[in-house]
Design an enzyme around this catalytic site. Structure first.
Site, PDB file in Angstrom:
ATOM      1  N   ARG A  35       0.786  -1.243  -0.023  1.00 54.40           N
ATOM      2  CA  ARG A  35       0.041  -0.009  -0.117  1.00 54.40           C
ATOM      3  C   ARG A  35       1.118   1.226  -0.211  1.00 54.40           C
ATOM      4  NH1 ARG A  35      -5.460  -1.680   2.885  1.00 54.40           N
ATOM      5  NH2 ARG A  35      -6.210  -2.844   0.961  1.00 54.40           N
ATOM      6  N   LYS A 195     -20.045 -15.094  -0.113  1.00 54.45           N
ATOM      7  CA  LYS A 195     -21.440 -14.823  -0.076  1.00 54.45           C
ATOM      8  C   LYS A 195     -22.313 -14.371  -1.265  1.00 54.45           C
ATOM      9  CE  LYS A 195     -22.893 -13.547   4.342  1.00 54.45           C
ATOM     10  NZ  LYS A 195     -22.779 -12.323   5.371  1.00 54.45           N
ATOM     11  N   GLY A 348     -10.398  -8.100  -1.482  1.00 57.71           N
ATOM     12  CA  GLY A 348      -9.335  -8.328  -0.499  1.00 57.71           C
ATOM     13  C   GLY A 348      -8.850  -9.852  -0.554  1.00 57.71           C
ATOM     14  N   GLY A 372     -14.317  -3.334  -1.647  1.00 57.73           N
ATOM     15  CA  GLY A 372     -15.712  -2.692  -1.432  1.00 57.73           C
ATOM     16  C   GLY A 372     -15.873  -1.526  -2.647  1.00 57.73           C
TER      17      GLY A 372
HETATM   18  P1  ADP Z   1     -12.973 -11.016  -1.864  1.00 57.02           P
HETATM   19  O1  ADP Z   1     -12.341 -10.385  -0.267  1.00 57.02           O
HETATM   20  O2  ADP Z   1     -12.206 -11.407  -2.881  1.00 57.02           O
HETATM   21  O3  ADP Z   1     -13.957 -10.314  -2.359  1.00 57.02           O
HETATM   22  P2  ADP Z   1     -14.818 -13.027  -0.396  1.00 57.02           P
HETATM   23  O4  ADP Z   1     -14.600 -12.108   0.952  1.00 57.02           O
HETATM   24  O5  ADP Z   1     -16.494 -12.695  -1.106  1.00 57.02           O
HETATM   25  O6  ADP Z   1     -13.804 -12.462  -1.340  1.00 57.02           O
HETATM   26  O7  ADP Z   1     -14.543 -14.475  -0.043  1.00 57.02           O
HETATM   27  C1  ADP Z   1     -13.509 -14.842   0.353  1.00 57.02           C
HETATM   28  C2  ADP Z   1     -13.670 -16.052   1.316  1.00 57.02           C
HETATM   29  O8  ADP Z   1     -14.484 -17.247   0.995  1.00 57.02           O
HETATM   30  C3  ADP Z   1     -12.159 -16.840   1.532  1.00 57.02           C
HETATM   31  O9  ADP Z   1     -11.924 -16.705   2.916  1.00 57.02           O
HETATM   32  C4  ADP Z   1     -12.487 -18.119   1.159  1.00 57.02           C
HETATM   33  O10 ADP Z   1     -11.762 -19.141   1.908  1.00 57.02           O
HETATM   34  C5  ADP Z   1     -13.729 -18.167   1.164  1.00 57.02           C
HETATM   35  N1  ADP Z   1     -14.472 -19.581   0.460  1.00 57.02           N
HETATM   36  C6  ADP Z   1     -14.499 -19.455  -0.751  1.00 57.02           C
HETATM   37  N2  ADP Z   1     -14.843 -20.694  -1.473  1.00 57.02           N
HETATM   38  C7  ADP Z   1     -15.233 -21.180  -0.175  1.00 57.02           C
HETATM   39  C8  ADP Z   1     -15.957 -22.685   0.000  1.00 57.02           C
HETATM   40  N3  ADP Z   1     -16.399 -23.624  -0.908  1.00 57.02           N
HETATM   41  N4  ADP Z   1     -16.099 -22.886   1.369  1.00 57.02           N
HETATM   42  C9  ADP Z   1     -16.021 -21.973   2.262  1.00 57.02           C
HETATM   43  N5  ADP Z   1     -15.303 -20.913   2.071  1.00 57.02           N
HETATM   44  C10 ADP Z   1     -14.928 -20.635   0.910  1.00 57.02           C
HETATM   45 MG    MG Z   2     -13.231 -10.500   1.465  1.00 53.10          MG
END
Ligand code: ADP
Ligand code: MG
Length: 390
Positions: A35, A195, A348, A372
């Site tokens: 960063r 999610k 993230g 976000g």
């Molecule tokens: P980002 O921060 O890149 O937007 P998210 O916060 O939406 O991503 O999701 C990341 C998290 O989702 C990670 O901690 C990952 O381990 C978890 N994850 C992804 N697939 C699965 C799964 N099938 N079961 C449980 N956790 C999962």
């Molecule tokens: Mg995340």
């Protein structure tokens, strides 16, 4: 049009600069200086013009004046990377602070303590913003990841000072703007992660723009459930099944190809030594957890990604933090790095996964610094602090 710093002269002026110095800390020192390095172009440009830089940033989510989240330990890294003297102001905001900004030598930096130590910051308090504006002759924001939040140091202060975007914000807005307004096709959106409700906005917004949607991660479990597949004890959201169904129907009506996992890595346990199996969606057993996409899906996703002119990727394909479930995310990362088109990724955990696999950020066209903020920008939502720089 974005107001940028490239055409302004700041010689001898006090530039109040909002950065995102929210770095990971390890044992009281900077754990990863990415960063800080990302701020170098803007900081050097302003310092070389002979401006006096007043730096503001948050670190973590302090409740009050919590010295474990002080910005003070960043000073050695800031001095090394910004190549100048960094003074620190940690007292109460009174006349002595305004005086310190005025007596700061040109080409040097005054770093303010963690801006979130002030409760007025997140409340976007108008008096506080006005007081903040006394600290500079102009304001520059180069903290893209904070632009979706209307806080005093991102939005409030812009009402009282001429305000400009730094180079990092400029680059993010150019690249992400191109993807939303004028993408080259074929275009694929790859979404994974935890999610549905945090990702449905981007999924729906892009239906009118993309040719393919590739869905993995825990998110895909809800889509599989919506199609009537068993999901065992996997992380999934029953209350989002209707949303998933609606999305699949809408995609079909619009002729967008949605690719869900063809096979899945399942396990009864979640551990570094978990015993895994790769199964078809209809063969998931009641005590199975779906933790990654299988190899057939990896191949399908990789082949699709490699032939795209534009790819946006957000969200890991599985629980990449543990090696038995990292294969899908690694395969998608590799496919993006091999894709000759424009590849944009962010989030993230997605960026963390890239670092986890020790891949170079330069393997991709653009790695966004906003989680976000990137999602909201791509969803077409106005970012309150960005609007103020237009
Ligand atoms: P980002 O921060 O890149 O937007 P998210 O916060 O939406 O991503 O999701 C990341 C998290 O989702 C990670 O901690 C990952 O381990 C978890 N994850 C992804 N697939 C699965 C799964 N099938 N079961 C449980 N956790 C999962
Ligand atoms: Mg995340």
């Amino acid at each position: 049009m974005l107001k940028t710093i490239s055409s302004i002269s700041t010689q001898g002026q006090r530039v109040l600069l909002r950065l995102d110095l929210n770095v990971p800390m390890e044992d009281g020192a900077v754990g990863d200086d990415t960063r800080i390095r990302e701020a170098v172009p803007t900081v050097s440009f302003l310092l070389n013009q002979g401006s006096k830089l007043i730096l503001m940033s948050h670190l973590g989510r302090p409740k009050g004046w919590d010295l474990t989240l002080s910005l003070k330990p960043l000073i050695p890294d800031l001095e090394r990377l910004f190549k100048t003297r960094v003074h620190f102001f940690e007292g109460a905001w009174d006349e002595s602070l305004t005086e310190a900004t005025r007596s700061l030598p040109e080409g040097e930096i005054l770093l303010l303590e963690n801006i979130r130590f002030h409760p007025e910051e997140e409340r976007n308090d108008a008096d506080f913003s006005k007081q903040m504006a006394e600290l500079g002759d102009l304001y520059v924001n180069d903290a893209f990841g904070t632009l979706h939040r209307a806080h005093a140091s991102t939005e409030g202060v812009t009402h009282f000072l001429p305000s400009y975007a730094g180079f990092l914000v400029q680059k993010e807005v150019e690249v992400l703007g191109r993807v939303v307004k004028n993408p080259e096709r074929p275009f694929a959106l790859v979404v994974g992660g935890a999610k549905v409700d945090t990702k449905i906005g981007i999924l729906e917004h892009f239906l009118g723009l993309v040719d393919h949607v590739l869905i993995g991660g825990a998110l895909s479990t809800t889509f599989l459930a919506a199609q009537g597949h068993p999901v065992g004890t996997s992380l999934f959201e029953p209350d989002q099944i209707e949303t998933a169904r609606r999305f699949l129907k809408e995609a079909q009506d619009r002729g967008v190809r949605v690719h869900l996992p063809l096979d899945l890595v399942v396990s009864e346990t979640v551990a570094e030594d978990s015993i895994t199996q790769t199964v078809k969606p209809d063969a998931v057993l009641p005590d199975h957890k779906i933790l990654d996409i299988g190899t057939a899906t990896q191949d399908l996703f990789a082949q699709t990604i490699r032939t795209m002119a534009t790819v946006i990727w957000n969200g890991p394909m599985g629980l990449y933090e543990l090696s038995p479930f990292a294969g899908g995310t690694r395969a998608v990362a590799q496919a993006c790095s091999n894709c000759p088109g424009l590849t944009v990724l962010g989030g993230g955990d997605t960026v963390d996964a890239i670092h986890h696999f020790q891949m170079d950020e330069k393997s991709f066209s653009h790695v966004s610094t906003g989680g976000g903020a990137m999602l909201e920008f791509l969803e077409g939502k106005p970012l309150p602090a960005l609007e103020r720089l237009m």
